[in-house]
Design a protein around this motif. Sequence first.
Motif, mmCIF file in Angstrom:
data_model
loop_
_atom_site.group_PDB
_atom_site.id
_atom_site.type_symbol
_atom_site.label_atom_id
_atom_site.label_comp_id
_atom_site.label_asym_id
_atom_site.label_seq_id
_atom_site.Cartn_x
_atom_site.Cartn_y
_atom_site.Cartn_z
ATOM 1 N N LEU A 64 0.825 -1.201 0.000
ATOM 2 C CA LEU A 64 0.000 0.000 0.000
ATOM 3 C C LEU A 64 0.865 1.259 0.000
ATOM 4 O O LEU A 64 0.602 2.205 -0.748
ATOM 5 C CB LEU A 64 -0.914 -0.028 1.224
ATOM 6 C CG LEU A 64 -2.107 0.898 1.251
ATOM 7 C CD1 LEU A 64 -3.033 0.619 0.080
ATOM 8 C CD2 LEU A 64 -2.874 0.731 2.544
ATOM 9 N N LEU A 80 -7.151 1.881 -3.956
ATOM 10 C CA LEU A 80 -6.082 1.205 -3.208
ATOM 11 C C LEU A 80 -6.355 1.222 -1.702
ATOM 12 O O LEU A 80 -6.154 0.213 -1.013
ATOM 13 C CB LEU A 80 -4.734 1.865 -3.485
ATOM 14 C CG LEU A 80 -4.036 1.480 -4.779
ATOM 15 C CD1 LEU A 80 -2.852 2.389 -5.030
ATOM 16 C CD2 LEU A 80 -3.601 0.036 -4.727
ATOM 17 N N GLY A 84 -6.888 -2.025 0.475
ATOM 18 C CA GLY A 84 -6.048 -2.221 1.650
ATOM 19 C C GLY A 84 -6.868 -2.467 2.905
ATOM 20 O O GLY A 84 -6.537 -3.335 3.715
ATOM 21 N N TYR A 136 -2.002 -0.747 8.871
ATOM 22 C CA TYR A 136 -2.783 -0.180 7.759
ATOM 23 C C TYR A 136 -2.780 1.342 7.844
ATOM 24 O O TYR A 136 -2.480 2.031 6.876
ATOM 25 C CB TYR A 136 -4.211 -0.730 7.789
ATOM 26 C CG TYR A 136 -5.159 -0.017 6.868
ATOM 27 C CD1 TYR A 136 -5.085 -0.218 5.489
ATOM 28 C CD2 TYR A 136 -6.108 0.864 7.351
ATOM 29 C CE1 TYR A 136 -5.950 0.441 4.628
ATOM 30 C CE2 TYR A 136 -6.969 1.522 6.509
ATOM 31 C CZ TYR A 136 -6.891 1.310 5.145
ATOM 32 O OH TYR A 136 -7.746 1.967 4.298
#
Length: 186
Positions: A64, A80, A84, A136
Amino acid sequence: MRKKKVFFGISTDFLLTGTKLVKQFFFIPVIIYFLGSESYGEYITIIAYLGLYNLLDFNFDLFLIKELSKQTSIKSNQNLVSIGLIMTIFLTTFIFSLGLITNYFLVFLKIDFYVKYNFIFILMLFNKIIQVFGGYYSSLLFSLHKMSFLNTVKSILTLIEVFISFLLLNLDIGIQSLFYSEFLIT
């Protein structure tokens, strides 16, 4: 401006690495002093087992970061970020499910060591889930070139974790001190 960002990014990366090295180098004798060699061996065994959770982390956050840093279209970046998030949710569900299944079997088999530290294994399973979600969000910040900020925060949190561990060890909580402090900081 760009050179300054790169310099701060690299400097804070060294700061983070140095903080972690100092933690490992100086804190291990403190742990052995408070816990004794047998409990330290149990701590290392638990850490080795928990390392299996790290094998399940496929590091989607690195992909990512790389893709978002390319600065393509806003729509592409939004896709994206969504992908993700979906992959992060899938990964956390997978790790959590596998961790609970493993926990059930090891408790069912009545493996003394595992039964003794069952709570720690469950606590660290939740810790890993939080780390995956944190990865993340960290990857989103890294892709926005906020590396120096994140590294500085992580360095400070590492020192706070050592301080909390030391306080808990002084309260004679034992091996759980190390895991509680890690969970609190995560």
